[in-house]
Design a protein around this motif. Structure first.
Motif, mmCIF file in Angstrom:
data_model
loop_
_atom_site.group_PDB
_atom_site.id
_atom_site.type_symbol
_atom_site.label_atom_id
_atom_site.label_comp_id
_atom_site.label_asym_id
_atom_site.label_seq_id
_atom_site.Cartn_x
_atom_site.Cartn_y
_atom_site.Cartn_z
ATOM 1 N N ASP A 85 31.954 54.161 37.980
ATOM 2 C CA ASP A 85 32.134 53.342 36.811
ATOM 3 C C ASP A 85 31.977 51.751 36.922
ATOM 4 O OD1 ASP A 85 34.324 52.502 38.463
ATOM 5 O OD2 ASP A 85 35.809 53.195 37.052
ATOM 6 N N THR A 86 31.196 51.642 37.998
ATOM 7 C CA THR A 86 30.730 50.200 37.858
ATOM 8 C C THR A 86 29.397 49.996 38.298
ATOM 9 O OG1 THR A 86 32.666 49.383 38.842
ATOM 10 C CG2 THR A 86 30.812 47.943 39.385
ATOM 11 N N ILE A 87 28.501 49.306 37.419
ATOM 12 C CA ILE A 87 26.856 49.426 37.760
ATOM 13 C C ILE A 87 26.654 47.996 37.307
ATOM 14 C CG2 ILE A 87 24.972 50.021 36.693
ATOM 15 C CD1 ILE A 87 26.348 52.577 35.542
ATOM 16 N N SER A 103 25.840 42.381 34.788
ATOM 17 C CA SER A 103 26.757 43.805 34.636
ATOM 18 C C SER A 103 26.293 44.683 33.483
ATOM 19 C CB SER A 103 28.299 43.385 34.384
ATOM 20 O OG SER A 103 28.740 42.719 35.403
ATOM 21 N N LEU A 104 25.943 45.772 33.931
ATOM 22 C CA LEU A 104 25.728 46.720 32.934
ATOM 23 C C LEU A 104 26.685 47.839 32.376
ATOM 24 C CD1 LEU A 104 22.228 47.750 34.614
ATOM 25 C CD2 LEU A 104 22.241 46.402 32.489
ATOM 26 N N MET A 105 26.913 47.896 31.294
ATOM 27 C CA MET A 105 28.080 48.874 30.636
ATOM 28 C C MET A 105 27.485 50.078 30.924
ATOM 29 S SD MET A 105 29.779 46.602 27.628
ATOM 30 C CE MET A 105 31.222 47.427 27.898
ATOM 31 N N ARG A 106 28.741 51.025 31.360
ATOM 32 C CA ARG A 106 28.386 52.486 31.803
ATOM 33 C C ARG A 106 28.033 53.092 30.462
ATOM 34 N NH1 ARG A 106 33.897 55.272 33.463
ATOM 35 N NH2 ARG A 106 34.783 55.265 31.819
ATOM 36 N N ILE A 275 25.452 43.034 30.016
ATOM 37 C CA ILE A 275 24.433 43.620 29.129
ATOM 38 C C ILE A 275 25.227 44.824 28.803
ATOM 39 C CG2 ILE A 275 22.265 44.825 28.844
ATOM 40 C CD1 ILE A 275 21.805 41.905 29.268
ATOM 41 N N PRO A 276 25.293 45.141 27.310
ATOM 42 C CA PRO A 276 24.461 44.310 26.185
ATOM 43 C C PRO A 276 25.144 43.048 25.820
ATOM 44 C CG PRO A 276 25.865 46.221 25.258
ATOM 45 C CD PRO A 276 25.828 46.197 26.693
ATOM 46 N N GLU A 277 24.291 42.086 25.496
ATOM 47 C CA GLU A 277 25.099 41.079 24.880
ATOM 48 C C GLU A 277 25.828 40.889 23.482
ATOM 49 O OE1 GLU A 277 22.373 37.731 24.337
ATOM 50 O OE2 GLU A 277 20.775 38.988 23.066
#
Length: 317
Positions: A85-87, A103-106, A275-277
């Protein structure tokens, strides 16, 4: 022998004794430094040799230019393929010595090769770090060169090793659901288990957005602690934890190069982006996948490029 000659001889012997004492301290110091370096080298060999046997990850090993490392938090509970859950993607530029964190939201809705439309973190469940690398490349055009998967238990132990007195944070409200601990509202000093709960909590109005803010906050604070002299002497033990709790294909030279810049503070402050902004996505609900983020990929690819090129990307906190 006159009294003045005796005094001069006594002063001379004191100077000689003092010089010998300083030399002895210097030699002993060199011996301990040598032992420390030798221990560090021996400790670092095992995790890297273990990782180098893995050949499934196909990211090009970029030796000269900037390096992108896929950072994943793993909640391993004995299953064949653990969840993440952390990317994040850590970007290191050897020319500027700067470290940046993406940081990319999962829950981003992406196209996963051979699996169609899925949430971003599903790529890891389907095919591990290699499929996630391909997914990020296909959807965002971002090359990934290495990966590092950190077991959450290892995060707890590393925090307690590096910062035995804990990390000071300001908790906006009580946090307890889903994190195996209870955090009270207000300024608190958190240790390994509590700090892990702080960065994983997502059951509030901000959901994953708040969690990413807390993750970036804690990483910056841990980085500040990691460059202290007290933490440097703990490096062999830290590498021992790496052997047990971190799965990575990074080679020793890359790790030592980045580590050197951290220790010497050449890297400066870690810059972060999410991300996303803001303004580039919509919250949607998919019948099969549940809550997803439908994003404007063109806008986010542009935001990523600007961030990596050193241009500011405005985001609301």
């Amino acid at each position: 022998m006159t009294r003045s000659n005796k005094i001069r001889r006594k002063v001379r012997w004191r100077r000689i004794f003092g010089a010998l004492l300083l030399l002895s301290i210097f030699i002993v110091g060199l011996f301990h430094i040598f032992q420390y370096i030798q221990g560090t080298i021996e400790t670092i060999k095992e995790p890297l040799n273990k990782a180098e046997r893995k050949d499934a990850f196909q990211g090009d090993k970029n030796k000269l230019g900037a390096v992108n490392v896929l950072l994943l938090g793993s909640d391993s509970r004995g299953e064949k393929q653990s969840r993440t859950d952390t990317i994040m993607v850590a970007h290191y530029d050897p020319q500027t010595h700067k470290i940046k964190l993406i940081s990319l939201m999962r829950d981003i809705l992406v196209t996963v090769p051979e699996h169609g439309q899925q949430k971003l973190n599903a790529a890891f469940s389907f095919g591990g770090p290699e499929l996630l690398r391909k997914t990020i490349k296909e959807n965002f055009g971002l090359d990934i060169h290495y990966y590092a998967i950190v077991d959450f238990k290892g995060f707890e132990k590393a925090v307690d090793l590096l910062v035995p007195d804990g990390i000071r944070v300001d908790i906006p409200y009580e946090m307890s659901y889903g994190i195996d601990t209870k955090l009270e509202e207000g300024k608190q000093t958190l240790h390994g288990k509590e700090l892990l709960g702080y960065v994983r909590f997502r059951h509030d109005r901000l959901s994953d957005f708040g969690r990413i803010q807390r993750q970036q906050e804690v990483i910056k604070k841990l980085k500040d602690e990691a460059v202290s002299l007290q933490s440097v002497v703990k490096l062999p033990k830290l590498l021992g934890l790496m052997n047990e709790y971190v799965d990575t294909n990074m080679d020793s030279s890359t790790i030592l190069t980045i580590g050197k810049d951290l220790v010497t503070k050449k890297s400066g402050n870690i810059e972060t982006v999410r991300i996303p902004e803001d303004g580039s996505f919509q919250n949607k609900r998919d019948e099969e996948l549940g809550a997803v983020l439908e994003v404007d990929f063109d806008k986010n690819i542009e935001a990523l490029n600007q961030f990596l090129e050193g241009k500011s990307v405005a985001q609301n906190e």
